[in-house]
Design an enzyme around this catalytic site. Structure first.
Site, short mmCIF file in Angstrom:
data_model
loop_
_atom_site.label_atom_id
_atom_site.label_comp_id
_atom_site.label_asym_id
_atom_site.label_seq_id
_atom_site.Cartn_x
_atom_site.Cartn_y
_atom_site.Cartn_z
N THR A 24 31.82 49.33 41.06
CA THR A 24 32.00 49.06 42.35
C THR A 24 33.59 49.45 42.69
O THR A 24 34.25 50.16 42.19
CB THR A 24 31.54 47.70 42.75
OG1 THR A 24 31.46 47.31 44.21
CG2 THR A 24 32.69 46.70 41.99
N ASN A 25 33.98 48.87 43.98
CA ASN A 25 34.94 49.30 44.58
C ASN A 25 35.98 48.03 45.27
O ASN A 25 35.17 46.90 45.31
CB ASN A 25 35.21 50.50 45.49
CG ASN A 25 34.22 50.02 46.72
OD1 ASN A 25 34.51 49.29 47.44
ND2 ASN A 25 33.07 51.06 46.78
N HIS A 26 36.96 47.99 45.71
CA HIS A 26 37.62 46.79 46.45
C HIS A 26 37.12 46.50 47.81
O HIS A 26 37.84 45.61 48.32
CB HIS A 26 39.25 47.21 46.34
CG HIS A 26 39.69 46.90 44.99
ND1 HIS A 26 39.67 45.70 44.32
CD2 HIS A 26 40.22 47.75 44.13
CE1 HIS A 26 40.16 46.01 43.00
NE2 HIS A 26 40.82 47.22 42.98
N ALA A 91 32.01 51.17 51.88
CA ALA A 91 32.68 52.02 50.86
C ALA A 91 31.48 52.19 49.87
O ALA A 91 31.56 51.61 48.82
CB ALA A 91 33.50 51.24 50.30
#
Ligand code: CTP
Ligand code: CA
Length: 217
Positions: A24-26, A91
């Protein structure tokens, strides 16, 4: 201003590695949720398609939760025909594991290689694949050459506007409650000075409705 139906994507996606792990990402989802709230505040109707976040569902929006990039792609493809404007702020993971075993991966050697494949570009599919002809707004998360990269995305993905974030700064953007953005249009660029995301969101919704008026037959 005429009332519109907005489709908004938000949050990160999760790409499974095995039954207990994911990539995943922030992204916190804050910007997308603020956009949904701002659109409702202005009297528009909103479908919020969101990856996993810790945020409360804004009042008055239709909410469609998704996990991975492919689920978000399918949801947007199905819902795009009902939207006058689409703001894709999620995102989305660019890559996902090629294969996902049914069982947890046990550790073996000192290193492991995870093979990834590209996910489908949702924003890039809106015009060409989904035949979407409404107002199309994308986001660009960049660490350098922000305006140039954003303009490239605007043209490649046939958007009416790109909201460009400088994600190398820790005081704005990802996970922060404030933002400062460049709005990149085909013929110009506009700077929105640093402000709470709710305020930036209202300005983006206002610009999108104005673009829709300009496009109206
Ligand atoms: N996006 C999308 N589907 C993807 C990847 C990105 O819809 N699979 C959308 C994002 O929601 C955003 C825009 O495309 O509105 C730009 O995302 P960004 O990650 O900045 O650009 P990419 O085209 O993925 O390019 P790169 O990550 O290589 O800079
Ligand atoms: Ca990307």
């Amino acid at each position: 201003m005429p009332l519109m139906r907005f489709l908004i994507t938000a949050g990160p996606t999760r790409e499974a590695i095995d039954p207990v792990r994911y990539l995943t990402n922030h992204s916190s989802g804050k910007m997308g949720y603020c956009l949904a709230e701002a659109a409702v505040h202005e009297g528009h109707s909103v479908l919020l398609i969101s990856g996993p976040t810790s945020l409360d569902i804004p009042h008055g929006v239709d909410f469609l939760p998704v996990e991975c990039a492919q689920e978000m792609y399918d949801a947007v493809k199905n819902q795009a025909p009902y939207a006058d404007a689409a703001i894709l702020s999620a995102a989305v993971a660019d890559y996902r594991p090629v294969s996902v075993p049914d069982r947890k991966i046990k550790k073996t050697g000192e290193r492991m290689i995870l093979e990834l494949e590209r996910t489908a570009d949702i924003l890039g599919s809106m015009r060409a694949e989904f035949g979407f002809s409404g107002i199309l707004v994308g986001f660009a998360a960049e660490t350098h050459d922000v305006e140039n990269y954003a303009r490239g995305k605007l043209e490649r993905k046939r958007c009416d506007m790109i909201v460009a974030n400088d994600v190398s700064r820790s005081d704005i953007g990802f996970n922060s409650s404030e933002n400062e953005v460049l709005l990149v249009y085909p013929d110009r660029t506009e700077f929105l000075e640093k402000a709470p995301k709710a305020q930036i969101a209202l300005q983006i919704i206002e610009r999108a409705s104005r673009l829709a008026q300009g496009k109206a037959p």
